[in-house]
Design a protein around this motif. Structure first.
Motif, PDB file in Angstrom:
ATOM      1  N   MET A   1       0.851  -1.184   0.000  1.00  0.00           N
ATOM      2  CA  MET A   1       0.000   0.000   0.000  1.00  0.00           C
ATOM      3  C   MET A   1       0.893   1.242   0.000  1.00  0.00           C
ATOM      4  O   MET A   1       1.825   1.329   0.801  1.00  0.00           O
ATOM      5  N   SER A   2       0.625   2.204  -0.873  1.00  0.00           N
ATOM      6  CA  SER A   2       1.437   3.418  -0.953  1.00  0.00           C
ATOM      7  C   SER A   2       1.197   4.294   0.268  1.00  0.00           C
ATOM      8  O   SER A   2       0.179   4.164   0.960  1.00  0.00           O
ATOM      9  N   ASP A   3       2.139   5.212   0.525  1.00  0.00           N
ATOM     10  CA  ASP A   3       1.999   6.131   1.664  1.00  0.00           C
ATOM     11  C   ASP A   3       0.704   6.936   1.568  1.00  0.00           C
ATOM     12  O   ASP A   3       0.023   7.149   2.571  1.00  0.00           O
ATOM     13  N   ALA A   4       0.379   7.383   0.370  1.00  0.00           N
ATOM     14  CA  ALA A   4      -0.843   8.175   0.181  1.00  0.00           C
ATOM     15  C   ALA A   4      -2.084   7.351   0.512  1.00  0.00           C
ATOM     16  O   ALA A   4      -3.021   7.845   1.153  1.00  0.00           O
ATOM     17  N   LYS A   5      -2.079   6.085   0.083  1.00  0.00           N
ATOM     18  CA  LYS A   5      -3.222   5.210   0.358  1.00  0.00           C
ATOM     19  C   LYS A   5      -3.332   4.913   1.851  1.00  0.00           C
ATOM     20  O   LYS A   5      -4.431   4.828   2.409  1.00  0.00           O
ATOM     21  N   ILE A   6      -2.175   4.734   2.500  1.00  0.00           N
ATOM     22  CA  ILE A   6      -2.173   4.481   3.944  1.00  0.00           C
ATOM     23  C   ILE A   6      -2.756   5.688   4.683  1.00  0.00           C
ATOM     24  O   ILE A   6      -3.607   5.538   5.571  1.00  0.00           O
ATOM     25  N   GLU A   7      -2.313   6.882   4.314  1.00  0.00           N
ATOM     26  CA  GLU A   7      -2.828   8.090   4.976  1.00  0.00           C
ATOM     27  C   GLU A   7      -4.319   8.267   4.736  1.00  0.00           C
ATOM     28  O   GLU A   7      -5.057   8.688   5.630  1.00  0.00           O
ATOM     29  N   GLU A   8      -4.768   7.924   3.547  1.00  0.00           N
ATOM     30  CA  GLU A   8      -6.197   8.006   3.220  1.00  0.00           C
ATOM     31  C   GLU A   8      -6.994   7.025   4.086  1.00  0.00           C
ATOM     32  O   GLU A   8      -8.050   7.364   4.635  1.00  0.00           O
TER      33      GLU A   8
END
Length: 198
Positions: A1-8
């Motif tokens: 999972m990308s950092d952006a997806k994790i933050e989302e």
């Protein structure tokens, strides 16, 4: 999972967790806090002289003031966190018996500026959510992450939460330090040392 997806994903979990905790009736909250405090003293062992970092509860966090007071009454060194500013670690100040507390931002109280600083052996942490791996969902400010990175030793991390704050899975990044234990109104649960990084 990308950092952006994790933050989302974490942002969505935080929003749901805020709603769920806020909906918990205040009288039930008080009963749960009393039960959790009793479980803490029955199920968490502390060595004499170990420094315990507590917190002053804000909004609808589980109230741990009775835990902090009992630790101090027993002679256990206790410190409370102070937010110095955005992107900075917390400053952990010893609360000495009889010393007043002062407003420290975000609705919290803390010992005065001249209070001794401490590196805790145990940190009692507030949180929005937790999962079965001991992953903690914080508020997103990163204060505890930054603080842990500055300490010379890793303290035991003990979350305090209502049982309803448990979620199925919280994405964990490499910098996320898992809890060693969680205390709820149902008891103390210890976690394995390692869980997969998302």
């Amino acid at each position: 999972m990308s950092d952006a997806k994790i933050e989302e994903a974490k942002a969505a979990l935080r929003a749901a967790a805020h709603k769920k905790r806020a909906a918990f009736h205040p009288s039930l909250r008080n009963d749960a806090a009393r039960a959790a405090a009793a479980h803490f003293f029955e199920g968490v062992s502390l060595e004499t002289g170990e420094v315990v970092a507590g917190y002053w509860p804000i909004r609808d966090e589980m109230d741990v003031k009775s835990v902090v007071a009992r630790l101090m009454d027993a002679g256990q060194p206790v410190c409370l966190p102070v937010v110095l500013g955005d992107e900075q670690p917390l400053e952990l100040r010893i609360w000495e018996v009889g010393a007043p507390l002062y407003e420290a931002g975000f609705g919290t109280l803390a010992p005065p500026e001249e209070a001794p600083r401490a590196e805790p052996d145990v940190i009692i942490m507030p949180l929005l959510g937790f999962d079965k791996h001991g992953t903690r969902l914080g508020y997103g400010g990163g204060y505890y992450d930054r603080t842990l990175a500055t300490l010379s030793k890793r303290p035991r991390l003990i979350g305090f939460a209502f049982a309803l704050q448990e979620v199925d899975l919280i994405p964990r990044e490499a910098h996320d330090v898992p809890l060693d234990a969680i205390v709820t109104e149902h008891g103390v649960r210890n976690f394995e040392k390692k869980a997969p990084v998302t």
